[in-house]
Design an enzyme around this catalytic site. Structure first.
Site, PDB file in Angstrom:
ATOM      1  CE  LYS A  94      -8.855   1.216   2.851  1.00 35.05           C
ATOM      2  NZ  LYS A  94      -7.915   1.564   3.928  1.00 35.05           N
ATOM      3  CB  CYS A 116      -5.643  -1.054   4.719  1.00 38.07           C
ATOM      4  SG  CYS A 116      -5.250  -0.807   6.471  1.00 38.07           S
ATOM      5  CD  GLU A 159      -2.585   1.231   2.657  1.00 36.64           C
ATOM      6  OE1 GLU A 159      -3.522   2.043   2.754  1.00 36.64           O
ATOM      7  OE2 GLU A 159      -2.271   0.429   3.564  1.00 36.64           O
TER       8      GLU A 159
END
Length: 519
Positions: free
Chosen positions: A341, A393, A262
């Protein structure tokens, strides 16, 4: 407050805290059975007058110990004094504790104790659904994750983690009611039968292979840069970080696909276009593909997205069509082979009530804390002919979102993260455990690339195939098997378990109204 009540609340707090040992890195699954059953027994004995308090104390211990790793990020990077960070942690845990507290009050107030095993599974699922939905949701420490290495593990490919949570609640409430002195011999026999049947069936299901290898393999390498968190967004460190990832990758271009974690590239995408073109060209020159995290910021709309980009070969056949002398390949700014995301982390990626919270403390004004949300369902990333369902995440903790992004052609689930926020705590181990459960639920390999660990390849059975140690720079390269077939959970999702729990709850309602129901 009477001393007896204080002792009961203390017992509930301790029982909740013990749940932490059921999750990674401790993984003592049996503790959860005893601790949760103990709480239900305590609630049954004392719940009519103190159910809310007991539920709140139990959950405060559960979340206070279980997500204590959040305090590391608040204390080390949030810029708050110790009293402020502890207060914020107490506020977060108190908010999460409200859900079990309200459930305990409702259960004790409206249902007879002997009907709790019928009513509680649905009520628990509704509570967890609310916890994973409100304010974007925080489904961490759902009970089912604790059973990854226990006898209920065989149920994951059938009913998923939420189904295992419901079974766990059923077993524990049944065991607690079985211990009550008012239970008759026949009722105890039935309770024992329910518990034994559920556990044995889980062990039996564990022996069944829902998916099988196709015989084809893919070589994948994942780079763990181990960039210190306090240096990640320092402008002077942008170039050294980018060169570090490029140099670490240099000897691994023989892999079909290379994965960076990430936001591995610390520059905003519009400012890193030349670098991305270069990495795109290098990947194509080596007939490989690269997937990397980066932040895209549109200077016109002022929208920021936490992205994953695919560079290099999109399809295997692209190698024959490319002029390798060209300075770039498939990449151009805002090209479509990317993922944005969707589930944003409160405080870290978006600020609730932003207008007045930002000025209160540094933690509410962290770098990159105003992201825009990507779509719930997006196309898979394509890299050298393979299809990757992404999760950035803590998105890996949302099985419904993962399921919505699995297609017939999906080969892998890829999850990238930066757990440097949480230091040497047990947070990263819990994060890895969640990824293992996703692999087992959906019968797909999960590729987990992180900045400082735990980077790991997880096979389709939820087992760790290989991993890197934490807090060190390294490259993990392995051969991953493609699989065919689908788990029952991937085919049917959550609705069968919801239906079963609804029928069970309806039975509890029916018998609860019947005053002749016997203990």
């Amino acid at each position: 407050m009477p001393r007896s009540l204080i002792l009961r609340l203390l017992a509930a707090l301790i029982l909740g805290g013990l749940l932490t040992f059921g999750y990674a890195p401790f993984s003592q699954w049996w503790i959860v059975l005893f601790a949760f059953a103990g709480f239900i027994y305590l609630l049954a004995q004392n719940g009519k007058t103190h159910s809310f308090k007991l539920g709140f104390a139990f959950a405060l211990g559960w979340f206070g110990a279980g997500i204590s790793w959040v305090h590391v990020s608040i204390a080390d990077f949030g810029g708050l004094p110790l009293i402020g960070s502890l207060s914020l942690m107490l506020l977060l845990c108190s908010y999460l504790a409200l859900f079990p507290a309200l459930l305990s009050w409702t259960l004790a107030r409206y249902f007879k104790v002997q009907l709790w095993p019928l009513a509680l599974p649905l009520m628990w699922l509704v509570m967890e659904w609310l916890r994973s939905t409100l304010f974007t949701g925080f489904p961490w420490l759902s009970l089912g994750y604790s059973q990854l290495h226990g006898p209920l593990s065989g149920w994951f490919p059938v009913i998923g983690e939420i189904g295992v949570s419901a079974l766990l609640v059923l077993i524990c409430s049944t065991a607690a009611c079985w211990l009550l002195p008012s239970r008759g011999k026949s009722n105890r026999l039935a309770a024992g039968l329910v518990i034994v049947t559920t556990l044995i069936s889980g062990i039996t299901l564990e022996q069944h292979n829902w998916v099988k290898p196709t015989g084809k393999t893919v070589k994948i390498a994942m780079v763990q840069g181990n960039i210190q968190q306090d240096l990640r967004w320092v402008p002077e460190q942008d170039l050294p970080t980018m060169l570090k990832y490029q140099n670490m990758t240099q000897e691994h271009w023989d892999a079909d696909v290379i994965i960076w974690p990430e936001a591995a590239i610390p520059k905003l995408e519009p400012l890193a276009v030349d670098y991305l073109h270069e990495m795109d060209r290098l990947a194509i020159a080596h007939q490989s593909a690269l997937i990397t995290g980066i932040v895209n910021y549109n200077f016109e709309t002022r929208e920021a997205y936490n992205n994953l980009l695919a560079l290099g070969l999109k399809q295997k056949s692209d190698a024959e069509d490319q002029d390798l002398s060209l300075p770039k390949g498939q990449y151009y700014y805002a090209h479509g082979n990317r993922y944005a995301k969707h589930h944003l982390l409160p405080i870290g990626e978006f600020i609730p009530f932003e207008d007045w919270l930002r000025n209160l403390a540094p933690i509410f004004d962290l770098p990159m804390s105003s992201f825009s949300r990507g779509a719930y369902q997006q196309a898979n990333l394509q890299a050298k002919g393979y299809y990757f369902a992404p999760a950035i995440c803590f998105e890996i903790a949302f099985p419904n979102q993962i399921a919505a992004n699995l297609y017939e052609h999906t080969n892998f689930i890829i999850t990238v993260s930066n757990d440097a926020w949480f230091g040497h705590s047990h947070g990263p181990a819990q994060h890895l455990e969640i990824a293992q459960v996703r692999a087992k639920e959906f019968g797909l390999p999960v590729l987990r690339a992180t900045n400082n660990g735990i980077t790991a390849f997880i096979n389709e059975h939820g087992q760790i195939q290989s991993r890197l140690p934490q807090f060190g720079a390294g490259v993990l390269s392995d051969t991953i098997h493609l699989v065919q077939g689908k788990t029952l959970y991937r085919l049917l999702g959550n609705w069968p378990m919801w239906l079963v729990c609804l029928l069970s709850f309806s039975s509890a309602l029916y018998f609860n109204r019947n005053k002749t129901t016997q203990a």
